[in-house]
Design an enzyme around this catalytic site. Structure first.
Site, PDB file in Angstrom:
ATOM      1  N   LYS A 101       0.802  -1.238   0.000  1.00  0.00           N
ATOM      2  CA  LYS A 101       0.000   0.000   0.000  1.00  0.00           C
ATOM      3  C   LYS A 101       0.828   1.279   0.000  1.00  0.00           C
ATOM      4  O   LYS A 101       0.390   2.286  -0.547  1.00  0.00           O
ATOM      5  CB  LYS A 101      -0.921   0.012   1.224  1.00  0.00           C
ATOM      6  CG  LYS A 101      -2.043  -0.990   1.155  1.00  0.00           C
ATOM      7  CD  LYS A 101      -2.920  -0.905   2.379  1.00  0.00           C
ATOM      8  CE  LYS A 101      -4.027  -1.944   2.299  1.00  0.00           C
ATOM      9  NZ  LYS A 101      -4.925  -1.885   3.430  1.00  0.00           N
ATOM     10  N   ASP A 123      -9.572   3.025   2.477  1.00  0.00           N
ATOM     11  CA  ASP A 123      -9.578   2.390   3.808  1.00  0.00           C
ATOM     12  C   ASP A 123     -10.131   3.336   4.871  1.00  0.00           C
ATOM     13  O   ASP A 123     -10.877   2.926   5.758  1.00  0.00           O
ATOM     14  CB  ASP A 123      -8.148   2.016   4.235  1.00  0.00           C
ATOM     15  CG  ASP A 123      -7.665   0.743   3.587  1.00  0.00           C
ATOM     16  OD1 ASP A 123      -8.501  -0.105   3.221  1.00  0.00           O
ATOM     17  OD2 ASP A 123      -6.433   0.585   3.440  1.00  0.00           O
TER      18      ASP A 123
HETATM   19  P1  ATR Z   1      -0.519  -2.474   6.202  1.00  0.00           P
HETATM   20  O1  ATR Z   1      -0.152  -1.613   5.046  1.00  0.00           O
HETATM   21  O2  ATR Z   1      -1.556  -3.487   5.847  1.00  0.00           O
HETATM   22  O3  ATR Z   1      -0.899  -1.694   7.429  1.00  0.00           O
HETATM   23  P2  ATR Z   1       2.193  -2.871   7.054  1.00  0.00           P
HETATM   24  O4  ATR Z   1       2.586  -1.527   6.535  1.00  0.00           O
HETATM   25  O5  ATR Z   1       3.115  -4.018   6.793  1.00  0.00           O
HETATM   26  O6  ATR Z   1       0.783  -3.341   6.513  1.00  0.00           O
HETATM   27  O7  ATR Z   1       1.946  -2.694   8.636  1.00  0.00           O
HETATM   28  C1  ATR Z   1       1.680  -3.763   9.453  1.00  0.00           C
HETATM   29  C2  ATR Z   1       1.507  -3.262  10.908  1.00  0.00           C
HETATM   30  O8  ATR Z   1       1.296  -4.404  11.736  1.00  0.00           O
HETATM   31  C3  ATR Z   1       2.715  -2.553  11.480  1.00  0.00           C
HETATM   32  O9  ATR Z   1       2.274  -1.574  12.373  1.00  0.00           O
HETATM   33  C4  ATR Z   1       3.450  -3.677  12.191  1.00  0.00           C
HETATM   34  O10 ATR Z   1       4.306  -3.246  13.241  1.00  0.00           O
HETATM   35  P3  ATR Z   1       5.848  -2.764  12.932  1.00  0.00           P
HETATM   36  O11 ATR Z   1       5.745  -1.378  12.394  1.00  0.00           O
HETATM   37  O12 ATR Z   1       6.525  -2.860  14.228  1.00  0.00           O
HETATM   38  O13 ATR Z   1       6.365  -3.760  11.911  1.00  0.00           O
HETATM   39  C5  ATR Z   1       2.295  -4.445  12.760  1.00  0.00           C
HETATM   40  N1  ATR Z   1       2.620  -5.834  13.039  1.00  0.00           N
HETATM   41  C6  ATR Z   1       2.696  -6.861  12.149  1.00  0.00           C
HETATM   42  N2  ATR Z   1       3.012  -8.019  12.788  1.00  0.00           N
HETATM   43  C7  ATR Z   1       3.119  -7.722  14.114  1.00  0.00           C
HETATM   44  C8  ATR Z   1       3.391  -8.488  15.289  1.00  0.00           C
HETATM   45  N3  ATR Z   1       3.623  -9.799  15.222  1.00  0.00           N
HETATM   46  N4  ATR Z   1       3.428  -7.834  16.481  1.00  0.00           N
HETATM   47  C9  ATR Z   1       3.173  -6.520  16.550  1.00  0.00           C
HETATM   48  N5  ATR Z   1       2.892  -5.733  15.475  1.00  0.00           N
HETATM   49  C10 ATR Z   1       2.866  -6.326  14.278  1.00  0.00           C
END
Ligand code: ATR
Length: 279
Positions: A66, A101
């Site tokens: 995105k 979104d």
């Molecule tokens: P999207 O565009 O769908 O929001 P993204 O940019 O990859 O996807 O963001 C995913 C979010 O989920 C982030 O805030 C990520 O935290 P980080 O910035 O620390 O990576 C969070 N996230 C994903 N897996 C996680 C996990 N296992 N524990 C905590 N936060 C998680």
């Protein structure tokens, strides 16, 4: 000629967007089809240019593309402010990127909470989805706190909003939830196949909290189960958000009014049957 639409992302196999949009095309008697295309970050530019060359009419963009997709399209004003897109329209010849979104989450919260102005909202996550949701809440006068595993990312997102704060996921999160009216999970935590994961447990919640999870697969995530245990009265799953963002994309592409109820039913039916399969 049949119009082709689709979703690009990775992973994308479990997306319910194809089921939802194809149900809408059927209902309106349109000669169109919506497909899922697995595209890695490295192939994103080629995929968007290729889609244009092939005459694809519209695309949704999902995890993890995105934010990067901004670089390959003309970006509409709101999406530019948000810093992420989830919709590409090819009808003008040049790919144009939009973000639906935020509109989706806004509509869900309007239905559930009503007035957002002055509410304390805690958003888990700082990725593309969190950016879109927080942008709308901030614009409507909510006091937003961004809580993220990577605190630096939370700080960065909060600094782009008018009235927002940030924190990490540890002990500080508990205090923030105590002071919140609304809790929104805008991360992928809890999504199939990691269905036992949650960032917040029952003992961190209070009954007057509104708990909204953008994850729709499974429909009842661990976070929502924990909310039930905590006696939370207003619990919102991710299906409506999927439907409302999809409906907004549908309007952009087709200039037609989408059959929202048909779309929601298709998603809920699709989820009930996929929960019986194991992959
Ligand atoms: P999207 O565009 O769908 O929001 P993204 O940019 O990859 O996807 O963001 C995913 C979010 O989920 C982030 O805030 C990520 O935290 P980080 O910035 O620390 O990576 C969070 N996230 C994903 N897996 C996680 C996990 N296992 N524990 C905590 N936060 C998680």
């Amino acid at each position: 000629m049949k119009k082709i639409y689709g979703i690009i992302g990775d992973p994308v196999a479990h997306s319910l967007s194809p089921v939802m949009h194809n149900a809408a095309f059927d209902k309106l008697g349109m000669d169109a089809v919506y497909l899922a295309f697995r595209v890695s970050k490295g192939e994103l530019g080629d995929a968007i240019r290729g889609a244009k060359s092939l005459g694809i009419a519209g695309l949704n963009v999902t995890i993890p593309l995105k934010e990067k997709a901004l670089f390959f399209v003309d970006v509409e004003e709101v999406a530019k402010k948000i810093g992420a897109i989830n919709t590409i329209d090819f009808s003008s010849g040049t790919p144009v990127g939009y973000n639906t979104d935020g509109i989706g989450s806004q509509r869900v919260l309007q239905e559930t909470v009503g007035e957002i102005n002055g509410k304390n909202v805690l958003i888990l996550g700082a990725g593309g989805a969190a950016k879109a949701i927080s942008f709308y809440l901030d614009t409507e006068g909510a006091r937003v706190t961004i809580a993220n595993r990577t605190k630096k990312r939370a700080a960065q997102l909060a600094s782009n909003l008018r009235n927002a704060d940030f924190c990490g996921l540890g002990v500080e999160l508990e205090k923030r939830i105590e002071a919140s009216d609304i809790l929104i999970n805008a991360t992928s935590v809890g999504m199939h196949p990691h269905e036992d994961a949650t960032l917040v447990n029952a003992d961190m919640m209070h009954p007057d909290l509104v708990v909204f999870d953008i994850v729709y697969n499974p429909m009842e995530t661990k976070l929502l189960r924990e909310a039930k245990h905590a006696g939370v009265k207003k619990i919102v799953d991710g299906v409506k958000m999927l439907v409302y963002q999809g409906a907004a994309s549908f309007r952009i592409w087709t200039k037609k009014e989408p059959p929202v109820e048909v779309m929601e039913k298709a998603v809920r039916d699709g989820l009930s049957s996929s929960s019986k399969s194991t992959d």
